[in-house]
Design a protein around this motif. Structure first.
Motif, PDB file in Angstrom:
ATOM      1  N   LEU A 273      61.280  29.041  78.552  1.00 39.48           N
ATOM      2  CA  LEU A 273      62.301  29.822  77.862  1.00 39.48           C
ATOM      3  C   LEU A 273      62.472  31.135  78.607  1.00 39.48           C
ATOM      4  O   LEU A 273      61.515  31.899  78.739  1.00 39.48           O
TER       5      LEU A 273
ATOM      6  N   ALA B 119      64.229  34.752  78.686  1.00 37.29           N
ATOM      7  CA  ALA B 119      64.912  35.746  77.860  1.00 37.29           C
ATOM      8  C   ALA B 119      65.308  36.912  78.758  1.00 37.29           C
ATOM      9  O   ALA B 119      64.453  37.596  79.302  1.00 37.29           O
TER      10      ALA B 119
ATOM     11  N   GLU C 188      65.648  27.222  79.890  1.00 34.70           N
ATOM     12  CA  GLU C 188      66.702  27.458  78.910  1.00 34.70           C
ATOM     13  C   GLU C 188      66.796  28.956  78.656  1.00 34.70           C
ATOM     14  O   GLU C 188      65.762  29.625  78.506  1.00 34.70           O
TER      15      GLU C 188
ATOM     16  N   VAL D  57      67.389  31.898  76.251  1.00 32.48           N
ATOM     17  CA  VAL D  57      67.335  32.126  74.801  1.00 32.48           C
ATOM     18  C   VAL D  57      67.237  33.622  74.540  1.00 32.48           C
ATOM     19  O   VAL D  57      66.938  34.403  75.440  1.00 32.48           O
ATOM     20  N   ASP D  58      67.447  34.000  73.292  1.00 34.12           N
ATOM     21  CA  ASP D  58      67.287  35.407  72.939  1.00 34.12           C
ATOM     22  C   ASP D  58      65.798  35.737  72.847  1.00 34.12           C
ATOM     23  O   ASP D  58      64.949  34.841  72.771  1.00 34.12           O
TER      24      ASP D  58
ATOM     25  N   THR E 275      63.741  34.342  69.777  1.00 33.56           N
ATOM     26  CA  THR E 275      63.458  32.909  69.890  1.00 33.56           C
ATOM     27  C   THR E 275      62.349  32.654  70.888  1.00 33.56           C
ATOM     28  O   THR E 275      61.443  31.864  70.630  1.00 33.56           O
ATOM     29  N   ALA E 276      62.407  33.324  72.020  1.00 30.68           N
ATOM     30  CA  ALA E 276      61.387  33.144  73.054  1.00 30.68           C
ATOM     31  C   ALA E 276      60.003  33.480  72.517  1.00 30.68           C
ATOM     32  O   ALA E 276      59.053  32.710  72.680  1.00 30.68           O
TER      33      ALA E 276
ATOM     34  N   GLU F 209      58.841  30.903  69.646  1.00 33.36           N
ATOM     35  CA  GLU F 209      58.585  29.508  69.991  1.00 33.36           C
ATOM     36  C   GLU F 209      57.520  29.298  71.063  1.00 33.36           C
ATOM     37  O   GLU F 209      56.933  28.226  71.136  1.00 33.36           O
TER      38      GLU F 209
END
Length: 101
Positions: A37, A39, A57, A59-60, A63-64, A67
């Motif tokens: 992830l 960010a 991916e 992500v904000d 979220t990073a 998760e």
């Protein structure tokens, strides 16, 4: 899952040219070493070199951090200063910029 915080060449800019952070994130993404992830608060899409790996991916930040099991801070953006330290508990954290001392 690995969260890599920051892709830019230096803090608080959107310039990814010759960014060491981008090279670091690309390595596990290319190797398909789990979900990566990324960010980066100063961009809206992954750079082509990272997107084509299929292993990362964008992500904000929230979220990073939520998760990921592993958090790697690569760029000391001001946006990362406000991350709640309790959200980092129980995770492996690598602060390469000494932002969360």
């Amino acid at each position: 899952m690995i969260a890599c915080l920051g892709l830019a060449f230096k803090a608080n800019i959107d310039d990814l040219r010759e960014s060491p952070a981008l090279h670091i994130v690309t390595e596990p993404a290319e190797r398909q070493a789990g979900r990566v992830l990324a960010a980066e608060p100063h961009i809206r899409e992954l750079p082509e070199s990272l997107a084509r790996t299929g292993g990362a991916e964008l992500v904000d930040v929230a979220t990073a951090v939520r998760e990921a099991d592993i958090i790697v801070l690569l760029v000391n953006h001001d946006a990362f200063r406000g991350i709640n330290r309790t959200a980092l508990r129980g995770k492996a954290v690598f602060d390469t910029r000494d932002l969360w001392r």
